[in-house]
Design a protein around this motif. Structure first.
Motif, PDB file in Angstrom:
ATOM      1  N   ARG A 197       0.752  -1.191   0.097  1.00 31.84           N
ATOM      2  CA  ARG A 197      -0.052  -0.031  -0.109  1.00 31.84           C
ATOM      3  C   ARG A 197       0.845   1.283   0.000  1.00 31.84           C
ATOM      4  N   ILE A 198       1.998   1.393   0.649  1.00 31.61           N
ATOM      5  CA  ILE A 198       3.090   2.323   0.336  1.00 31.61           C
ATOM      6  C   ILE A 198       3.476   2.650  -0.980  1.00 31.61           C
ATOM      7  N   GLN A 199       3.732   1.231  -1.554  1.00 30.70           N
ATOM      8  CA  GLN A 199       4.034   1.635  -2.994  1.00 30.70           C
ATOM      9  C   GLN A 199       3.089   1.921  -4.064  1.00 30.70           C
ATOM     10  N   ALA A 200       1.929   1.663  -3.494  1.00 33.35           N
ATOM     11  CA  ALA A 200       0.756   2.256  -4.341  1.00 33.35           C
ATOM     12  C   ALA A 200       0.667   3.530  -4.406  1.00 33.35           C
ATOM     13  N   MET A 201       1.422   4.366  -3.311  1.00 33.65           N
ATOM     14  CA  MET A 201       1.173   5.838  -3.287  1.00 33.65           C
ATOM     15  C   MET A 201       2.384   6.377  -3.768  1.00 33.65           C
ATOM     16  N   ARG A 202       3.130   5.723  -4.152  1.00 34.15           N
ATOM     17  CA  ARG A 202       4.852   5.870  -4.664  1.00 34.15           C
ATOM     18  C   ARG A 202       5.117   5.474  -6.004  1.00 34.15           C
ATOM     19  N   GLY A 203       3.947   5.214  -6.820  1.00 32.59           N
ATOM     20  CA  GLY A 203       4.560   4.806  -8.265  1.00 32.59           C
ATOM     21  C   GLY A 203       4.717   3.476  -8.173  1.00 32.59           C
ATOM     22  N   GLY A 204       4.655   2.666  -7.156  1.00 33.48           N
ATOM     23  CA  GLY A 204       5.276   1.040  -7.295  1.00 33.48           C
ATOM     24  C   GLY A 204       6.642   1.154  -6.559  1.00 33.48           C
ATOM     25  N   ARG A 205       7.234   2.195  -5.868  1.00 32.38           N
ATOM     26  CA  ARG A 205       8.604   1.981  -5.410  1.00 32.38           C
ATOM     27  C   ARG A 205       8.321   2.319  -3.934  1.00 32.38           C
ATOM     28  N   ASP A 206       9.357   2.025  -3.045  1.00 33.31           N
ATOM     29  CA  ASP A 206       9.236   2.333  -1.619  1.00 33.31           C
ATOM     30  C   ASP A 206       9.244   3.783  -1.299  1.00 33.31           C
ATOM     31  N   MET A 246       5.762  14.660  -0.677  1.00 31.86           N
ATOM     32  CA  MET A 246       5.044  14.985   0.664  1.00 31.86           C
ATOM     33  C   MET A 246       3.421  14.628   0.596  1.00 31.86           C
ATOM     34  N   ARG A 247       3.231  14.039  -0.759  1.00 29.42           N
ATOM     35  CA  ARG A 247       1.780  13.958  -0.846  1.00 29.42           C
ATOM     36  C   ARG A 247       1.347  12.477  -1.214  1.00 29.42           C
ATOM     37  N   GLY A 248       2.290  11.817  -1.949  1.00 27.45           N
ATOM     38  CA  GLY A 248       2.029  10.632  -2.840  1.00 27.45           C
ATOM     39  C   GLY A 248       0.978  10.830  -3.740  1.00 27.45           C
ATOM     40  N   GLU A 249       0.652  10.009  -4.462  1.00 28.32           N
ATOM     41  CA  GLU A 249      -0.093  10.123  -5.774  1.00 28.32           C
ATOM     42  C   GLU A 249      -1.106   8.787  -5.754  1.00 28.32           C
ATOM     43  N   GLY A 250      -2.079   8.734  -6.756  1.00 30.26           N
ATOM     44  CA  GLY A 250      -2.936   7.507  -6.830  1.00 30.26           C
ATOM     45  C   GLY A 250      -4.090   7.718  -6.060  1.00 30.26           C
ATOM     46  N   PRO A 251      -4.915   6.517  -6.243  1.00 30.22           N
ATOM     47  CA  PRO A 251      -6.291   6.300  -5.356  1.00 30.22           C
ATOM     48  C   PRO A 251      -5.843   6.408  -3.784  1.00 30.22           C
ATOM     49  N   GLU A 252      -4.996   5.518  -3.458  1.00 29.29           N
ATOM     50  CA  GLU A 252      -4.559   5.303  -2.275  1.00 29.29           C
ATOM     51  C   GLU A 252      -4.361   6.701  -1.599  1.00 29.29           C
ATOM     52  N   ALA A 253      -3.394   7.490  -2.109  1.00 28.70           N
ATOM     53  CA  ALA A 253      -3.097   8.669  -1.427  1.00 28.70           C
ATOM     54  C   ALA A 253      -4.350   9.789  -1.509  1.00 28.70           C
TER      55      ALA A 253
END
Length: 359
Positions: free
Chosen positions: A293-302, A311-318
């Protein structure tokens, strides 16, 4: 890959369990048992505090992701030992480990107040709020003994210089006299980091930081002294603490917090393997889910280090996390922002022998 744990050391209330080399080190040390040594005598790993005298104390930045352009950090490293701390990689610049060294080998800048006064007294200095505690906590345990932050506050108070403070350290209450006096003139606000209401989880994540109930009492004491307090839900960790967003905001509001902010967890450089190891040790059953779920906010990366995203993340999770935060903040009556700090009275303090003003 983290190195094996040192069998000679007993770890008590530490976030990391290993001492990986920093990313700039050309060599890695690996312990190997050749069978000839007798069993080691184990000793408790204690905190070692050294001192340094830097040439300057104010750090400048032009990052679009933070609302300040200058900061002061009286300490390098932080004994609170928060496993997720984004500042851990800075110890690599000292040739030290971002793991155990970051929380056990602390550097104190004893001359911080003198350097601070010298810098703001320079001709042509343009006053603007100085942020304290942006990298490591200015009220970590050693501050109770050394009083470096107290001395810096005295300088800021005497010069009528605006500032902000970010901390989770209870020692800030020692300085309520100075902070309250500056708050009455609109020259300071304080951010208190509150990541969970679960005392057990807090002890695991932030082993030497005050318990959540203590931090809520800190918010109440500051608010009662007239200080404007921002509760900072930072970092927010999906599948581990994000279910507490609404409860955290509600508890902090009841304690007197006026504004609130949130940042999803960041795992730059050496922090990612340290955090993964911590998850495996304390929450093995959910470690894979948390990281996915962290990677889902970070483009598939840690981690995603890009300005505007880190500071925000991206995608539906964020997006969902931020939406929940915004809705709860609005429902609870938090102010969106704090009013600007007053810099209009900035001036040198009166000295013995100064000529008195006519008016």
């Amino acid at each position: 890959m983290l190195p094996p744990r040192d069998p000679d050391q007993i770890l008590k209330a530490r976030g990391a369990a290993h001492r990986p080399a920093g990313r700039f080190e050309p060599y890695r040390a690996v312990r190997e048992d050749d069978g000839w040594d007798s069993p080691p005598d184990q000793t408790l790993l204690r905190t070692d505090v050294t001192t340094e005298t830097p040439r300057r104390i104010i750090t400048r930045n032009d990052s679009p992701d933070v609302p300040f352009d200058r900061s002061v950090n009286p300490y390098r490293g932080c004994e609170h030992g928060c496993i997720y701390c984004f500042a851990r990689p800075t110890h690599a610049y000292l040739g030290l480990s971002p793991g155990l060294d970051f929380e056990t080998r602390i550097t104190a800048k004893l001359d911080a107040a003198r350097l601070l006064e010298a810098e703001i007294a320079r001709p042509g200095y343009a006053v603007a709020p100085i942020a304290f505690g942006t990298n490591t906590d200015p009220y970590q345990p050693v501050e109770a003994r050394l009083g470096i932050m107290r001395a810096c506050l005295q300088v800021m108070h005497d010069w009528n210089h605006p500032l902000s403070i970010v901390t989770r350290g209870r020692t800030i209450l020692r300085d309520l006299d100075l902070i309250g006096a500056m708050a009455a003139r609109g020259r300071v606000f304080v951010g208190i980091s509150l990541t969970t209401l679960d005392a057990g989880l807090a002890r695991q994540m932030e082993p030497r930081a005050p318990a959540p109930t203590t931090r809520l009492k800190m918010i109440r004491a500051l608010a009662d002294a007239g200080v404007r307090v921002r509760v900072m839900l930072s970092p927010m960790i999906p599948a581990l603490t994000d279910h507490e967003i609404e409860a955290l905001l509600s508890a902090a509001r009841d304690a007197g917090a006026a504004t609130a902010s949130m940042i999803p967890i960041r795992l730059p450089h050496e922090v990612a393997p340290l955090f993964r190891d911590w998850l495996d040790r304390h929450h093995p059953g959910r470690a894979a889910h948390v990281m996915s779920r962290i990677q889902a906010m970070r483009g598939g990366r840690d981690n995603d280090p890009r300005f505007g995203h880190r500071m925000r993340g991206e995608g539906p999770e964020a997006d969902l996390m931020h939406q929940r935060f915004r809705l709860a903040r609005r429902r609870l009556g938090y102010d969106r922002e704090s009013p600007p700090l007053d810099a209009s009275r900035f001036a040198p303090p009166p000295r013995a022998g100064d000529q008195l003003a006519l008016f």
